[in-house]
Design an enzyme around this catalytic site. Structure first.
Site, PDB file in Angstrom:
ATOM      1  N   ASN A   1      -1.843   6.308  11.310  1.00  0.00           N
ATOM      2  CA  ASN A   1      -2.513   5.187  10.158  1.00  0.00           C
ATOM      3  C   ASN A   1      -2.645   6.019   9.144  1.00  0.00           C
ATOM      4  N   ASN A   2      -2.188   5.580   7.799  1.00  0.00           N
ATOM      5  CA  ASN A   2      -2.399   5.956   6.604  1.00  0.00           C
ATOM      6  C   ASN A   2      -3.664   5.352   6.089  1.00  0.00           C
TER       7      ASN A   2
ATOM      8  N   PHE B   1       0.568  -0.870  -0.047  1.00  0.00           N
ATOM      9  CA  PHE B   1      -0.110   0.546  -0.175  1.00  0.00           C
ATOM     10  C   PHE B   1       0.975   1.388  -0.187  1.00  0.00           C
ATOM     11  N   ILE B   2       1.729   1.486   0.780  1.00  0.00           N
ATOM     12  CA  ILE B   2       2.133   3.122   0.904  1.00  0.00           C
ATOM     13  C   ILE B   2       4.031   2.932   0.060  1.00  0.00           C
TER      14      ILE B   2
ATOM     15  N   THR C   1       6.313   3.284  12.564  1.00  0.00           N
ATOM     16  CA  THR C   1       5.230   3.289  12.870  1.00  0.00           C
ATOM     17  C   THR C   1       5.261   3.946  14.610  1.00  0.00           C
ATOM     18  N   ASP C   2       3.641   4.567  14.352  1.00  0.00           N
ATOM     19  CA  ASP C   2       3.512   4.992  15.836  1.00  0.00           C
ATOM     20  C   ASP C   2       3.069   4.302  16.831  1.00  0.00           C
ATOM     21  N   GLU C   3       2.686   3.179  16.328  1.00  0.00           N
ATOM     22  CA  GLU C   3       2.592   1.964  17.593  1.00  0.00           C
ATOM     23  C   GLU C   3       3.424   2.009  18.134  1.00  0.00           C
TER      24      GLU C   3
ATOM     25  N   LYS D   1       7.953  -4.233  14.681  1.00  0.00           N
ATOM     26  CA  LYS D   1       8.358  -2.963  14.704  1.00  0.00           C
ATOM     27  C   LYS D   1       9.889  -2.126  14.976  1.00  0.00           C
TER      28      LYS D   1
ATOM     29  N   GLY E   1      -5.646  -6.897  23.368  1.00  0.00           N
ATOM     30  CA  GLY E   1      -4.711  -5.746  24.302  1.00  0.00           C
ATOM     31  C   GLY E   1      -5.146  -5.007  23.168  1.00  0.00           C
ATOM     32  N   HIS E   2      -5.446  -4.355  22.931  1.00  0.00           N
ATOM     33  CA  HIS E   2      -6.684  -3.459  21.657  1.00  0.00           C
ATOM     34  C   HIS E   2      -5.880  -1.615  22.718  1.00  0.00           C
TER      35      HIS E   2
ATOM     36  N   LEU F   1       5.646 -10.385  -2.869  1.00  0.00           N
ATOM     37  CA  LEU F   1       4.992 -10.422  -2.999  1.00  0.00           C
ATOM     38  C   LEU F   1       4.137 -11.372  -2.454  1.00  0.00           C
TER      39      LEU F   1
ATOM     40  N   TYR G   1       2.917  -7.080  16.434  1.00  0.00           N
ATOM     41  CA  TYR G   1       3.033  -6.124  15.103  1.00  0.00           C
ATOM     42  C   TYR G   1       4.335  -5.084  15.947  1.00  0.00           C
TER      43      TYR G   1
ATOM     44  N   ALA H   1       5.294  -4.622  18.722  1.00  0.00           N
ATOM     45  CA  ALA H   1       7.081  -5.444  19.286  1.00  0.00           C
ATOM     46  C   ALA H   1       8.139  -5.469  18.333  1.00  0.00           C
TER      47      ALA H   1
HETATM   48  P1  NAD Z   1       1.475  -4.102   3.138  1.00  0.00           P
HETATM   49  O1  NAD Z   1       0.520  -4.752   4.242  1.00  0.00           O
HETATM   50  O2  NAD Z   1       0.429  -2.730   2.156  1.00  0.00           O
HETATM   51  O3  NAD Z   1       2.898  -4.070   2.251  1.00  0.00           O
HETATM   52  C1  NAD Z   1       4.027  -4.681   3.283  1.00  0.00           C
HETATM   53  C2  NAD Z   1       4.609  -5.152   1.524  1.00  0.00           C
HETATM   54  O4  NAD Z   1       5.823  -5.856   2.075  1.00  0.00           O
HETATM   55  C3  NAD Z   1       4.419  -6.193   0.443  1.00  0.00           C
HETATM   56  O5  NAD Z   1       4.178  -5.374  -0.953  1.00  0.00           O
HETATM   57  C4  NAD Z   1       4.317  -7.411   1.253  1.00  0.00           C
HETATM   58  O6  NAD Z   1       5.004  -8.652  -0.123  1.00  0.00           O
HETATM   59  C5  NAD Z   1       5.628  -6.756   1.159  1.00  0.00           C
HETATM   60  N1  NAD Z   1       6.659  -7.634   2.285  1.00  0.00           N
HETATM   61  C6  NAD Z   1       5.972  -8.441   2.548  1.00  0.00           C
HETATM   62  N2  NAD Z   1       6.777  -9.624   4.053  1.00  0.00           N
HETATM   63  C7  NAD Z   1       8.341  -9.700   2.832  1.00  0.00           C
HETATM   64  C8  NAD Z   1       9.626  -9.917   3.239  1.00  0.00           C
HETATM   65  N3  NAD Z   1       9.744 -10.800   3.704  1.00  0.00           N
HETATM   66  N4  NAD Z   1      10.167  -9.534   1.525  1.00  0.00           N
HETATM   67  C9  NAD Z   1       9.855  -9.085   0.625  1.00  0.00           C
HETATM   68  N5  NAD Z   1       8.581  -8.401   1.088  1.00  0.00           N
HETATM   69  C10 NAD Z   1       7.443  -7.959   2.130  1.00  0.00           C
HETATM   70  O7  NAD Z   1       1.958  -2.429   4.692  1.00  0.00           O
HETATM   71  P2  NAD Z   1       1.679  -1.060   4.162  1.00  0.00           P
HETATM   72  O8  NAD Z   1       0.572  -0.702   5.007  1.00  0.00           O
HETATM   73  O9  NAD Z   1       2.712   0.021   2.935  1.00  0.00           O
HETATM   74  O10 NAD Z   1       3.366  -1.208   5.392  1.00  0.00           O
HETATM   75  C11 NAD Z   1       4.095  -0.530   4.782  1.00  0.00           C
HETATM   76  C12 NAD Z   1       5.065   0.083   5.967  1.00  0.00           C
HETATM   77  O11 NAD Z   1       4.822   1.004   6.512  1.00  0.00           O
HETATM   78  C13 NAD Z   1       5.202  -1.351   6.831  1.00  0.00           C
HETATM   79  O12 NAD Z   1       6.014  -1.112   7.540  1.00  0.00           O
HETATM   80  C14 NAD Z   1       4.324  -0.625   7.964  1.00  0.00           C
HETATM   81  O13 NAD Z   1       4.747  -1.491   8.947  1.00  0.00           O
HETATM   82  C15 NAD Z   1       4.748   0.818   7.722  1.00  0.00           C
HETATM   83  N6  NAD Z   1       3.349   1.258   8.851  1.00  0.00           N
HETATM   84  C16 NAD Z   1       2.016   1.734   8.094  1.00  0.00           C
HETATM   85  C17 NAD Z   1       1.407   2.366   8.744  1.00  0.00           C
HETATM   86  C18 NAD Z   1      -0.261   1.866   7.742  1.00  0.00           C
HETATM   87  O14 NAD Z   1      -0.807   3.000   7.961  1.00  0.00           O
HETATM   88  N7  NAD Z   1      -0.396   1.130   6.954  1.00  0.00           N
HETATM   89  C19 NAD Z   1       1.896   3.224   8.990  1.00  0.00           C
HETATM   90  C20 NAD Z   1       2.980   3.163   9.440  1.00  0.00           C
HETATM   91  C21 NAD Z   1       4.009   2.641   9.353  1.00  0.00           C
HETATM   92  O1  DAU Z   2      -0.715   3.556  13.630  1.00  0.00           O
HETATM   93  C1  DAU Z   2      -0.463   2.915  12.426  1.00  0.00           C
HETATM   94  C2  DAU Z   2      -0.599   1.544  11.698  1.00  0.00           C
HETATM   95  O2  DAU Z   2      -1.929   1.695  11.826  1.00  0.00           O
HETATM   96  C3  DAU Z   2       0.504   0.740  11.227  1.00  0.00           C
HETATM   97  O3  DAU Z   2       1.362   0.451  11.619  1.00  0.00           O
HETATM   98  C4  DAU Z   2      -0.316  -0.837  10.842  1.00  0.00           C
HETATM   99  O4  DAU Z   2       1.067  -1.156   9.843  1.00  0.00           O
HETATM  100  C5  DAU Z   2      -1.952  -0.398  10.027  1.00  0.00           C
HETATM  101  O5  DAU Z   2      -1.658  -1.764   9.566  1.00  0.00           O
HETATM  102  C6  DAU Z   2      -2.688   0.646  11.181  1.00  0.00           C
HETATM  103  O6  DAU Z   2      -2.773  -0.253  11.933  1.00  0.00           O
HETATM  104  P1  DAU Z   2      -4.338  -0.232  13.176  1.00  0.00           P
HETATM  105  O7  DAU Z   2      -4.244  -1.751  13.572  1.00  0.00           O
HETATM  106  O8  DAU Z   2      -4.536   1.362  13.781  1.00  0.00           O
HETATM  107  O9  DAU Z   2      -4.932  -0.609  11.674  1.00  0.00           O
HETATM  108  P2  DAU Z   2      -6.370  -1.058  11.583  1.00  0.00           P
HETATM  109  O10 DAU Z   2      -6.598  -0.804  10.287  1.00  0.00           O
HETATM  110  O11 DAU Z   2      -6.459  -2.901  12.262  1.00  0.00           O
HETATM  111  O12 DAU Z   2      -7.247  -0.457  12.344  1.00  0.00           O
HETATM  112  C7  DAU Z   2      -7.864   0.589  12.890  1.00  0.00           C
HETATM  113  C8  DAU Z   2      -8.895   0.423  13.634  1.00  0.00           C
HETATM  114  O13 DAU Z   2      -9.778   0.182  13.699  1.00  0.00           O
HETATM  115  C9  DAU Z   2      -7.604   0.242  15.220  1.00  0.00           C
HETATM  116  O14 DAU Z   2      -8.275   0.319  16.710  1.00  0.00           O
HETATM  117  C10 DAU Z   2      -8.841  -1.603  14.973  1.00  0.00           C
HETATM  118  C11 DAU Z   2     -10.512  -1.200  14.664  1.00  0.00           C
HETATM  119  N1  DAU Z   2     -10.688  -2.124  13.674  1.00  0.00           N
HETATM  120  C12 DAU Z   2     -10.048  -2.373  13.110  1.00  0.00           C
HETATM  121  C13 DAU Z   2     -10.335  -3.788  11.585  1.00  0.00           C
HETATM  122  C14 DAU Z   2     -10.002  -4.444  10.798  1.00  0.00           C
HETATM  123  C15 DAU Z   2     -12.184  -1.847  14.669  1.00  0.00           C
HETATM  124  O15 DAU Z   2     -12.605  -1.725  15.060  1.00  0.00           O
HETATM  125  N2  DAU Z   2     -12.438  -3.537  13.151  1.00  0.00           N
HETATM  126  C16 DAU Z   2     -11.978  -4.048  12.289  1.00  0.00           C
HETATM  127  O16 DAU Z   2     -12.603  -5.132  11.642  1.00  0.00           O
END
Ligand code: NAD
Ligand code: DAU
Length: 336
Positions: A180-181, A12-13, A126-128, A155, A276-277, A36, A151, A153
Site C-alpha cells: 500500500n502506497n 496517484f503513483i 501489487t502485494d494483493e 492483477k 472477503g477482506h 483520465l 481487483y 484476481a
Molecule cells: P489510481 O487509481 O490513482 O490511478 C490509475 C490511473 O489509471 C488513473 O490515472 C486512471 O485514469 C488510469 N486508467 C484507468 N483505466 C485506464 C484505461 N483503461 N486506460 C488508460 N488509463 C486508465 O491508481 P494508483 O493507486 O496510482 O495505482 C497505480 C498502479 O499501481 C495500479 O496498477 C495499481 O494496481 C498498482 N498498485 C497500487 C498500489 C496502491 O497502494 N495505490 C499498490 C501496489 C500497486
Molecule cells: O496492497 C496494495 C493495494 O493497496 C493496491 O494494489 C490497491 O490498488 C490499493 O487500493 C490498496 O488496496 P487496499 O484495499 O489495501 O487499500 P484501501 O486503502 O482501500 O484499504 C486499506 C485498508 O483499510 C484495507 O484493509 C481496508 C481498510 N479500509 C478501507 C477503506 C476505504 C477501511 O477500514 N475503511 C475504508 O473506508
C-alpha cells in the site's frame, strides 16, 4: 531506455513516478498515456507539464489503435504500465471494469510491445496477488498467487499474461509487486486519504470490521525508486516485491491520523467489513534490496508527511469530494 510510455501516469503513483523520473533522469522523454477516469487528473501532472521532455496523450489502454499511434509518434522504447482500476471496494461493486482495464488493457499493451519489439515492458503489480498471508509468514516472489478479490484476481491475471509474453515471445518484461502506497495526490476513496480528509472535516472514519487487518503502508516515492531500480537492473521475466516489511493495523493507522491532526478518537466508527477482506499482506523484499534499494521512510514518517500534505493542499481534494464522489460515498457507506 530513453522514451517511456507511462500508462496511468495521471493517477496517484503514476504521477509521482513521472515527477520522480523527470527529476532523476532528465534526459528521458516521459509520455503519459491516460484515459483520465475519475481517478486520473491532469492537476496531478501540473508540476511537470512544462518540462521539455514531458508529453501527455489521452487514451484508453484497451484501444489498440490509439496505443499503437502513441508508441509510433513518440518512438517509445519502454512501457511502464500503471493504468488500472485500483480500488478493491469498487471492484467488488462493479467487477467488469477491473477485468476490462486490468486484464484486457494489459494484454493490449503487451501486443503493441511485442509488435514494436520494445526494449522493456514493466508491469506495476501489487502485494494483493499473493492473497491473505497469515502471520508470521512473508510472501516471496516465487510463492503461489492466490488472489481473493476481483481487483487482485485481475492483477494476477495481468501478471500471468506478462509472464507468458516473456516466455512465449521473448518480450523483456519485469514486474514490481508493491504494498500500500501513501503520499500526495492519493484519491480520497482509499483508506489513508479518506480518513485524513474526513478527520480534517470532523466526519467519522469508517473502519471496516474490527480494524485489525494489517497493511504495509509505504511512502509513494520509495515505491517509485524501487520501480526505477527494477527498470534498470531487474532481470527479464522476474518480479520484485516493494514494501517496508513493517505492517500496521488499520485501527492503529486511524488513531495516528487523528493524533497528528489533534482530532478526537471518537470519530472512529466501526462499519460492516469488506466482503472477503484480506486480513494481512506481508512482503519479503530481500530480492529488491539485493539490487541496492531500501525504503527511506518509516510508517510514522510517511504518514506524517502524507497527512501534512492533505492539510496544506485542500484545494486539490475538496473539489474531488463532490459530484461523482458523493454518489460513490453514499453507495459504498450508506448501508454499512
Ligand atoms: P489510481 O487509481 O490513482 O490511478 C490509475 C490511473 O489509471 C488513473 O490515472 C486512471 O485514469 C488510469 N486508467 C484507468 N483505466 C485506464 C484505461 N483503461 N486506460 C488508460 N488509463 C486508465 O491508481 P494508483 O493507486 O496510482 O495505482 C497505480 C498502479 O499501481 C495500479 O496498477 C495499481 O494496481 C498498482 N498498485 C497500487 C498500489 C496502491 O497502494 N495505490 C499498490 C501496489 C500497486
Ligand atoms: O496492497 C496494495 C493495494 O493497496 C493496491 O494494489 C490497491 O490498488 C490499493 O487500493 C490498496 O488496496 P487496499 O484495499 O489495501 O487499500 P484501501 O486503502 O482501500 O484499504 C486499506 C485498508 O483499510 C484495507 O484493509 C481496508 C481498510 N479500509 C478501507 C477503506 C476505504 C477501511 O477500514 N475503511 C475504508 O473506508
Amino acid at each position: 531506455m530513453r522514451n517511456l510510455l507511462v500508462t496511468g501516469g495521471a493517477g496517484f503513483i503514476g504521477s509521482n513516478f513521472v515527477a520522480y523520473m523527470l527529476e532523476h533522469h532528465p534526459d528521458y522523454c516521459i509520455v503519459v498515456y491516460d484515459k483520465l477516469t475519475y481517478a486520473g487528473r491532469l492537476e496531478n501532472l501540473e508540476r511537470v507539464a512544462s518540462h521539455p521532455n514531458f508529453a501527455f496523450v489521452r487514451g484508453d489502454i484497451c484501444d489498440m489503435e490509439a496505443v499503437r499511434a502513441a508508441v509510433i509518434e513518440h518512438s517509445i522504447d519502454t512501457i511502464v504500465n500503471f493504468a488500472a482500476e485500483t480500488h478493491v471496494d469498487r471492484s467488488i461493486m462493479e467487477p467488469d471494469a477491473v477485468v476490462r482495464t486490468n486484464v484486457n488493457g494489459t494484454w493490449t499493451l503487451l501486443e503493441i510491445a511485442r509488435e514494436h519489439q520494445l526494449e522493456r515492458f514493466h508491469q506495476i503489480s501489487t502485494d494483493e496477488v499473493y492473497g491473505a498471508i497469515p502471520a508470521p509468514n512473508r510472501s516471496r516472489e516465487g510463492d503461489p498467487l492466490e488472489p481473493r478479490s476481483p481487483y487482485s484476481a485481475s492483477k494476477a491475471a495481468a501478471e500471468h499474461l506478462v509472464y507468458a509474453y516473456h516466455i512465449t515471445y521473448g518480450l523483456v518484461t519485469t514486474m514490481t509487486r508493491g504494498s500500500n502506497n501513501i503520499g500526495p495526490y492519493h484519491y480520497p476513496e482509499k483508506a489513508v486519504p479518506l480518513f485524513t480528509t474526513n478527520a480534517i472535516d470532523g466526519v467519522p472514519l469508517p473502519i471496516y470490521g474490527d480494524g485489525r487487518q494489517m497493511r504495509d503502508y509505504q511512502y509513494v516515492l520509495d515505491h517509485c525508486e524501487g520501480i526505477d531500480i527494477v527498470l534498470h537492473k531487474g532481470q527479464p521475466g522476474e518480479a520484485y516485491n516493494v514494501g517496508t516489511e513493517v505492517e500496521t493495523y488499520n485501527i492503529d493507522m486511524a488513531h495516528k491520523i487523528l493524533d497528528i491532526l489533534g482530532k478526537p478518537h471518537t470519530l472512529i466508527q466501526h462499519v460492516t467489513d469488506r466482503a472477503g477482506h484480506d486480513r494481512r499482506y506481508a512482503l519479503d523484499c530481500s530480492k529488491l534490496r539485493a539490487l541496492g534499494w531500501r525504503s527511506r521512510h518509516t510508517f510514522d514518517e510517511a504518514l506524517e508527511k502524507t497527512v501534512r500534505w492533505y492539510v496544506e493542499n485542500q484545494s486539490w481534494w475538496r473539489p474531488i469530494k463532490s459530484g461523482e464522489y458523493l454518489e460513490y460515498y453514499r453507495r459504498q457507506y450508506a448501508e454499512r
